[in-house]
Design a protein around this motif. Structure first.
Motif, PDB file in Angstrom:
ATOM      1  N   GLY A 280     -73.140 -17.303  -2.122  1.00  0.00           N
ATOM      2  CA  GLY A 280     -73.005 -18.554  -2.848  1.00  0.00           C
ATOM      3  C   GLY A 280     -74.004 -18.753  -3.960  1.00  0.00           C
ATOM      4  N   ILE A 281     -74.650 -17.683  -4.415  1.00  0.00           N
ATOM      5  CA  ILE A 281     -75.600 -17.795  -5.521  1.00  0.00           C
ATOM      6  C   ILE A 281     -75.269 -16.754  -6.582  1.00  0.00           C
ATOM      7  N   ASP A 282     -75.744 -16.973  -7.799  1.00  0.00           N
ATOM      8  CA  ASP A 282     -75.477 -16.012  -8.868  1.00  0.00           C
ATOM      9  C   ASP A 282     -76.738 -15.218  -9.187  1.00  0.00           C
TER      10      ASP A 282
ATOM     11  N   ILE B 137     -90.431 -23.669  -1.044  1.00  0.00           N
ATOM     12  CA  ILE B 137     -89.652 -22.821  -1.958  1.00  0.00           C
ATOM     13  C   ILE B 137     -88.331 -23.492  -2.320  1.00  0.00           C
ATOM     14  N   THR B 138     -87.627 -24.005  -1.334  1.00  0.00           N
ATOM     15  CA  THR B 138     -86.330 -24.617  -1.605  1.00  0.00           C
ATOM     16  C   THR B 138     -86.482 -25.925  -2.386  1.00  0.00           C
ATOM     17  N   ASP B 139     -87.573 -26.652  -2.159  1.00  0.00           N
ATOM     18  CA  ASP B 139     -87.832 -27.864  -2.938  1.00  0.00           C
ATOM     19  C   ASP B 139     -88.101 -27.541  -4.404  1.00  0.00           C
ATOM     20  N   GLN B 140     -88.588 -26.337  -4.662  1.00  0.00           N
ATOM     21  CA  GLN B 140     -88.833 -25.906  -6.036  1.00  0.00           C
ATOM     22  C   GLN B 140     -87.575 -25.366  -6.716  1.00  0.00           C
ATOM     23  N   GLY B 141     -86.466 -25.330  -5.975  1.00  0.00           N
ATOM     24  CA  GLY B 141     -85.211 -24.843  -6.540  1.00  0.00           C
ATOM     25  C   GLY B 141     -84.887 -23.411  -6.204  1.00  0.00           C
ATOM     26  N   GLY B 142     -85.715 -22.786  -5.364  1.00  0.00           N
ATOM     27  CA  GLY B 142     -85.469 -21.394  -4.984  1.00  0.00           C
ATOM     28  C   GLY B 142     -84.648 -21.286  -3.708  1.00  0.00           C
ATOM     29  N   TYR B 143     -84.219 -20.068  -3.442  1.00  0.00           N
ATOM     30  CA  TYR B 143     -83.545 -19.736  -2.186  1.00  0.00           C
ATOM     31  C   TYR B 143     -84.478 -18.834  -1.375  1.00  0.00           C
ATOM     32  N   VAL B 144     -84.255 -18.799  -0.073  1.00  0.00           N
ATOM     33  CA  VAL B 144     -85.021 -17.917   0.812  1.00  0.00           C
ATOM     34  C   VAL B 144     -84.049 -17.018   1.572  1.00  0.00           C
ATOM     35  N   PHE B 145     -84.261 -15.705   1.457  1.00  0.00           N
ATOM     36  CA  PHE B 145     -83.533 -14.727   2.269  1.00  0.00           C
ATOM     37  C   PHE B 145     -84.454 -14.292   3.398  1.00  0.00           C
ATOM     38  N   ARG B 146     -84.107 -14.699   4.614  1.00  0.00           N
ATOM     39  CA  ARG B 146     -84.861 -14.227   5.783  1.00  0.00           C
ATOM     40  C   ARG B 146     -84.333 -12.828   6.107  1.00  0.00           C
ATOM     41  N   VAL B 147     -85.145 -11.809   5.874  1.00  0.00           N
ATOM     42  CA  VAL B 147     -84.704 -10.423   6.036  1.00  0.00           C
ATOM     43  C   VAL B 147     -85.134  -9.880   7.386  1.00  0.00           C
ATOM     44  N   GLY B 148     -84.506  -8.795   7.791  1.00  0.00           N
ATOM     45  CA  GLY B 148     -84.766  -8.175   9.078  1.00  0.00           C
ATOM     46  C   GLY B 148     -83.476  -7.639   9.652  1.00  0.00           C
ATOM     47  N   ASP B 149     -83.335  -7.680  10.981  1.00  0.00           N
ATOM     48  CA  ASP B 149     -82.111  -7.185  11.603  1.00  0.00           C
ATOM     49  C   ASP B 149     -81.642  -8.148  12.686  1.00  0.00           C
TER      50      ASP B 149
ATOM     51  N   SER C 147     -81.702  -8.180  15.778  1.00  0.00           N
ATOM     52  CA  SER C 147     -82.503  -8.412  16.980  1.00  0.00           C
ATOM     53  C   SER C 147     -83.344  -9.681  16.853  1.00  0.00           C
ATOM     54  N   MET C 148     -83.413 -10.245  15.641  1.00  0.00           N
ATOM     55  CA  MET C 148     -84.242 -11.417  15.393  1.00  0.00           C
ATOM     56  C   MET C 148     -83.542 -12.697  15.846  1.00  0.00           C
ATOM     57  N   SER C 149     -84.349 -13.703  16.113  1.00  0.00           N
ATOM     58  CA  SER C 149     -83.806 -15.006  16.505  1.00  0.00           C
ATOM     59  C   SER C 149     -83.006 -15.607  15.359  1.00  0.00           C
ATOM     60  N   ASN C 150     -82.059 -16.467  15.694  1.00  0.00           N
ATOM     61  CA  ASN C 150     -81.258 -17.139  14.682  1.00  0.00           C
ATOM     62  C   ASN C 150     -82.018 -18.318  14.091  1.00  0.00           C
ATOM     63  N   LEU C 151     -81.875 -18.500  12.789  1.00  0.00           N
ATOM     64  CA  LEU C 151     -82.475 -19.652  12.135  1.00  0.00           C
ATOM     65  C   LEU C 151     -81.562 -20.863  12.241  1.00  0.00           C
ATOM     66  N   PRO C 152     -82.138 -22.056  12.313  1.00  0.00           N
ATOM     67  CA  PRO C 152     -81.304 -23.259  12.210  1.00  0.00           C
ATOM     68  C   PRO C 152     -80.796 -23.392  10.772  1.00  0.00           C
ATOM     69  N   LYS C 153     -79.778 -24.198  10.566  1.00  0.00           N
ATOM     70  CA  LYS C 153     -79.263 -24.432   9.230  1.00  0.00           C
ATOM     71  C   LYS C 153     -80.321 -25.152   8.396  1.00  0.00           C
ATOM     72  N   MET C 154     -80.637 -24.588   7.249  1.00  0.00           N
ATOM     73  CA  MET C 154     -81.591 -25.195   6.329  1.00  0.00           C
ATOM     74  C   MET C 154     -81.083 -25.035   4.902  1.00  0.00           C
ATOM     75  N   LYS C 155     -81.376 -26.011   4.073  1.00  0.00           N
ATOM     76  CA  LYS C 155     -80.937 -25.986   2.685  1.00  0.00           C
ATOM     77  C   LYS C 155     -81.461 -24.755   1.962  1.00  0.00           C
ATOM     78  N   ASN C 156     -80.550 -24.054   1.284  1.00  0.00           N
ATOM     79  CA  ASN C 156     -80.897 -22.905   0.430  1.00  0.00           C
ATOM     80  C   ASN C 156     -81.582 -21.767   1.192  1.00  0.00           C
ATOM     81  N   VAL C 157     -81.354 -21.696   2.486  1.00  0.00           N
ATOM     82  CA  VAL C 157     -81.934 -20.619   3.305  1.00  0.00           C
ATOM     83  C   VAL C 157     -80.809 -19.769   3.875  1.00  0.00           C
ATOM     84  N   ILE C 158     -80.916 -18.469   3.689  1.00  0.00           N
ATOM     85  CA  ILE C 158     -79.891 -17.539   4.155  1.00  0.00           C
ATOM     86  C   ILE C 158     -80.495 -16.656   5.236  1.00  0.00           C
ATOM     87  N   ASP C 159     -79.965 -16.759   6.439  1.00  0.00           N
ATOM     88  CA  ASP C 159     -80.437 -15.937   7.554  1.00  0.00           C
ATOM     89  C   ASP C 159     -79.794 -14.557   7.439  1.00  0.00           C
TER      90      ASP C 159
END
Length: 358
Positions: A120-122, A161-173, A175-187
């Motif tokens: 959902g981002i360009d 970061i998201t308040d500044q207009g950025g997105y966050v990609f939580r990287v890994g695999d 086996s990691m815990s699931n993130l809760p839904k957060m604005k502009n954050v991609i698990d």
């Protein structure tokens, strides 16, 4: 992915004529796979890969000829511990003005731009990669607990970061815990589009990476992206970083002393080199570590972002800290240079904590 870092250092040592040999040969059994085929493709430009069933008939010869690259890297007239060698080689890269970072190939750029639209981002949207190491299993956590952290401690940094207009990609695999839904954050770690290719693309295209002491941070490093190394207790991490990076250590007390140790002492042996049998050595040396708080992580993330945007300033404490690190690193017996920056918030908190002990 961290094991590629050693080869990256050796490649530069060869290119800069810091070793006597001119060619790196990787002898690879046909049944063994690269940990990341996309990343391996960038390394193959500088090394010769010999594939076959060599290990059945030539294992002893290979053992004799192999460089112990997981521990030492040849550099000029000696062989130095690999992370310290990376600092020496980086100094030479600066002297010869041959930084030699990887650049994404045009086909990879084109492919990545299309794939990232699925989130959902360009291509013009800035984003940060976040890698917080977690225990893959209970047993693994006991062995590597000093490198494992709770992702929740990074939520305030994420929100900045998201308040500044950025997105966050939580990287890994997965086996990691699931993130809760957060604005502009991609698990991304638990996303169906997770792939070796996107690991490289995201690392190469991010604004910066927030990392813990684990393999992913090396990908943005290869592509000249800034690193905020957090909650590290190893001098190896510090001396692997460059002047565009920030190093946020834990807080350390040696239990017979009421004060928290200074950064230059933090990086010295024995405490700065403890990475195996950690629990017993921490007990033997009476080391008491405190992880960075969510406020520490937020403030360091803010400073990193402002530094990239050109709105940061260097405090007197930061300038003095680097000088003290350089003046006290003779114990390593090689000419190391302190490149990475210690965040202002860390130095200020360290001073406050010790003033309270007085």
């Amino acid at each position: 992915l961290g094991n590629y870092f050693y080869i990256f250092t050796l490649i530069h040592s060869v290119k800069l004529n810091c070793v006597k040999f001119k060619q790196i040969n990787l002898i690879k059994d046909v049944d063994n796979k690269f940990t990341n085929d996309t990343l391996a493709r960038y390394f193959k430009k500088y090394i010769k890969v010999l594939e076959g069933n060599y290990f059945n008939v030539m294992s002893k010869l290979i053992e004799i000829l192999a460089i112990p690259i997981g521990f030492f890297c040849p550099h000029k007239e000696t062989a130095t511990e690999i992370h310290l060698a990376s600092n020496l080689v980086y100094q030479e890269r600066l002297r010869q003005n041959k930084l030699g970072y990887f650049e994404l190939e045009q086909e990879d750029l084109k492919k990545g731009r299309e794939l990232i639209k699925k989130f959902g981002i360009d291509e013009n949207q800035w984003f940060v990669c976040l890698h917080v190491r977690e225990a893959a299993s209970k047993a693994e956590g006991n062995n590597e607990h000093f490198r494992n952290f709770q992702i929740q401690e990074y939520f305030k940094a994420i929100k900045y970061i998201t308040d500044q207009g950025g997105y966050v990609f939580r990287v890994g695999d997965s086996s990691m815990s699931n993130l809760p839904k957060m604005k502009n954050v991609i698990d991304y770690a638990n996303h169906e589009e997770n792939s070796d290719f996107l690991d490289v693309y995201l690392g190469a295209r991010c604004k910066f990476t927030i990392a813990t002491s684990s393999g992913f941070w090396t990908i943005p490093h290869y592509f000249n992206k800034p690193i905020l190394m957090t909650n590290s207790q190893m001098s190896a991490d510090y001396y692997s970083l460059t002047e565009k990076d920030f190093f946020l250590p834990k807080f350390l007390k040696i239990k017979d002393n009421k004060e928290y140790v200074s950064v230059e002492k933090y990086l010295q042996p024995p405490q700065g080199v403890v990475s195996v049998e950690v629990a017993s050595l921490i007990k033997d040396y009476k080391l008491e570590y405190t992880n960075c708080s969510n406020e520490d992580l937020y403030m360091a993330t803010k400073e990193m972002n402002e530094n990239i945007d050109g709105t940061n300033f260097w405090s007197e404490d930061q300038i003095i800290c680097k000088k003290e690190i350089e003046n006290n690193n003779n114990i390593f017996k090689v000419n190391l240079k302190p490149f990475a920056n210690i965040p202002k918030c860390y130095l200020s908190k360290l001073k406050d904590l010790n003033n309270k002990k007085v």
